[in-house]
Design a protein around this motif. Sequence first.
Motif, mmCIF file in Angstrom:
data_model
loop_
_atom_site.group_PDB
_atom_site.id
_atom_site.type_symbol
_atom_site.label_atom_id
_atom_site.label_comp_id
_atom_site.label_asym_id
_atom_site.label_seq_id
_atom_site.Cartn_x
_atom_site.Cartn_y
_atom_site.Cartn_z
ATOM 1 N N ASP A 137 5.918 -9.344 -3.512
ATOM 2 C CA ASP A 137 6.645 -10.313 -4.694
ATOM 3 C C ASP A 137 7.560 -9.907 -5.618
ATOM 4 O O ASP A 137 8.133 -10.421 -6.197
ATOM 5 N N SER A 138 8.320 -8.229 -5.243
ATOM 6 C CA SER A 138 9.755 -7.727 -5.456
ATOM 7 C C SER A 138 9.506 -7.837 -7.031
ATOM 8 O O SER A 138 10.379 -7.420 -7.501
ATOM 9 N N GLU A 139 8.046 -7.043 -7.454
ATOM 10 C CA GLU A 139 7.891 -6.960 -8.596
ATOM 11 C C GLU A 139 8.535 -5.193 -8.300
ATOM 12 O O GLU A 139 8.252 -4.454 -9.712
ATOM 13 N N ILE A 140 7.627 -4.471 -8.011
ATOM 14 C CA ILE A 140 8.481 -3.003 -7.702
ATOM 15 C C ILE A 140 9.958 -3.274 -6.689
ATOM 16 O O ILE A 140 9.635 -3.881 -5.560
ATOM 17 N N GLU A 141 10.191 -2.424 -6.400
ATOM 18 C CA GLU A 141 11.134 -1.269 -5.245
ATOM 19 C C GLU A 141 10.850 -0.506 -4.133
ATOM 20 O O GLU A 141 10.692 -1.004 -3.221
ATOM 21 N N TYR A 142 9.404 0.372 -5.121
ATOM 22 C CA TYR A 142 8.754 1.462 -4.209
ATOM 23 C C TYR A 142 8.028 1.602 -4.587
ATOM 24 O O TYR A 142 7.342 1.231 -5.672
ATOM 25 N N GLY A 143 6.550 1.823 -3.500
ATOM 26 C CA GLY A 143 5.451 1.601 -3.914
ATOM 27 C C GLY A 143 5.341 3.737 -3.014
ATOM 28 O O GLY A 143 5.621 3.339 -2.173
ATOM 29 N N PHE A 144 3.338 4.227 -3.582
ATOM 30 C CA PHE A 144 3.090 5.000 -3.176
ATOM 31 C C PHE A 144 1.912 4.506 -2.944
ATOM 32 O O PHE A 144 0.885 4.518 -4.027
ATOM 33 N N MET A 145 1.540 4.295 -1.721
ATOM 34 C CA MET A 145 -0.138 4.141 -1.819
ATOM 35 C C MET A 145 -0.998 4.829 -0.746
ATOM 36 O O MET A 145 -0.864 6.008 -0.286
ATOM 37 N N ILE A 146 -2.262 4.725 -0.857
ATOM 38 C CA ILE A 146 -3.002 5.748 -0.430
ATOM 39 C C ILE A 146 -3.608 4.969 0.707
ATOM 40 O O ILE A 146 -3.515 3.207 1.009
ATOM 41 N N GLY A 147 -2.927 5.391 2.234
ATOM 42 C CA GLY A 147 -3.375 4.727 3.102
ATOM 43 C C GLY A 147 -2.127 4.388 3.565
ATOM 44 O O GLY A 147 -1.676 3.637 2.976
ATOM 45 N N ASP A 148 -2.033 4.356 5.114
ATOM 46 C CA ASP A 148 -0.844 3.499 6.305
ATOM 47 C C ASP A 148 -0.932 1.865 6.055
ATOM 48 O O ASP A 148 -1.963 1.193 5.163
ATOM 49 N N TRP A 149 -0.143 1.665 5.858
ATOM 50 C CA TRP A 149 0.747 -0.234 5.898
ATOM 51 C C TRP A 149 0.961 -0.462 7.287
ATOM 52 O O TRP A 149 2.636 -0.282 7.354
ATOM 53 N N SER A 150 0.763 -0.886 8.335
ATOM 54 C CA SER A 150 1.080 -1.400 9.108
ATOM 55 C C SER A 150 1.514 -2.920 8.964
ATOM 56 O O SER A 150 0.105 -3.767 9.470
ATOM 57 N N GLU A 151 3.223 -3.098 8.555
ATOM 58 C CA GLU A 151 3.627 -4.774 8.575
ATOM 59 C C GLU A 151 4.492 -4.414 9.291
ATOM 60 O O GLU A 151 5.442 -4.044 8.560
ATOM 61 N N ASP A 152 5.299 -5.750 10.047
ATOM 62 C CA ASP A 152 7.009 -5.488 10.325
ATOM 63 C C ASP A 152 8.040 -5.604 8.834
ATOM 64 O O ASP A 152 8.633 -5.273 9.592
#
Length: 290
Positions: A137-152
Motif C-alpha cells: 500500500d506504499s505506507e512503508i518503503e522497506y520491510g524486514f519480514m520473517i520468511g521469504d515472499w515470492s511475488e513478482d
Amino acid sequence: MNTKDLKCFQAVYEERSVSRAARRLFITPQGLSKNIRQLEEELHAVLFVRTSHGMAPTESGRFLYERSGRVIRQLEEIENGLRQLEQRRERIRIGCANGALNLLPLGVILAFGAAHPEFRLEWREYPNDQVKKKLLDSEIEYGFMIGDWSEDAIRARKITGCRICLLVYEGHPLYGQSRVKLSQLDGERLLLMNEAFRLYHDFTSLCAVRGVNPAVVAKTADGAGLYRLCSQKVGLAVAPEFFQEEFKMEGVRALPFEEELRWDVYGVSKRETSGYENIRMFDQYLRDHL
C-alpha cells in the motif's frame, strides 16, 4: 469521487443511520448528509432512501458498497504512491516484523540514519502480514519480514536467520536427546509465540500437514514468558535458537529439530520503487554492513 466520501458512504451503509455514522466518523450529521448528497450527485444515483427504520440502501447503494472497499484501497495506494515518489529524497519508512530485531540489530538501522541525515528515518514493528500490506500500500518503503515472499512485484533478499528449537525442561523424556523430531510432539503440551508472530502460523501449519496434534497450552508475545513457563514445567516451548543466548538456560535445553526448521529474516521492497534513492541507498548499506 474521493476516499473521504466513500468512507462516509460505507459508514452510513453499515450503520443504517446518519447520526450513528456521524458519531463513528466524529463529524456532524449535517456534514455527513452533505457528503452523501455530493456523492449521489456525482454518480447520478440515489444511494439511500429514508425509512422509519433508518437509511435503507437502494440497489445502486448495494452495488456501490460491494465495490467501495476495493476502490478505496486503490485510491489510497495511488495517493500513498504519489506521496512516496515525492518524498523519496527526504525520508525512508521501515517496517519490522515482530521479533525480527532480535536477529537484525536496531543499531544498523540507526547507523544508516546517522550516516545519511538527509533522510528522515522512521521505523516501527508490526505483525508480519501487516509489513506485507503496508509495503504493497506504499505506507512503508522497506520491510524486514520473517520468511521469504515470492511475488513478482517484490524484491526479497535473505538478511539473516537461525534454527527453530524446542526448549525442553529437565526431567522431561526428551531432555537427554540431542535433536527432536516433529512427530515426537504429538499430544505434547506446547508453548508458542502468539498469532502476531509468523512462527506461530508456520509451526501450526506444518504440524497440521504432518498430522501432528500437540496441545497448545499457552501463547505469548514475550520470549521471556516462553522460557519462564518452560522452566516451570508448564510445557515445551518452540522458539528461535537465539533465545538461548538471552537466558541462563538453567534446567532447560534447546534442541534443534531434525526437520531443520528455520526462522529467517528477509529484507523486502517493491520492484517498482527499488530505484528510488532512499531505498537503493538503504539496501546497499545493509549489503555493506550485514
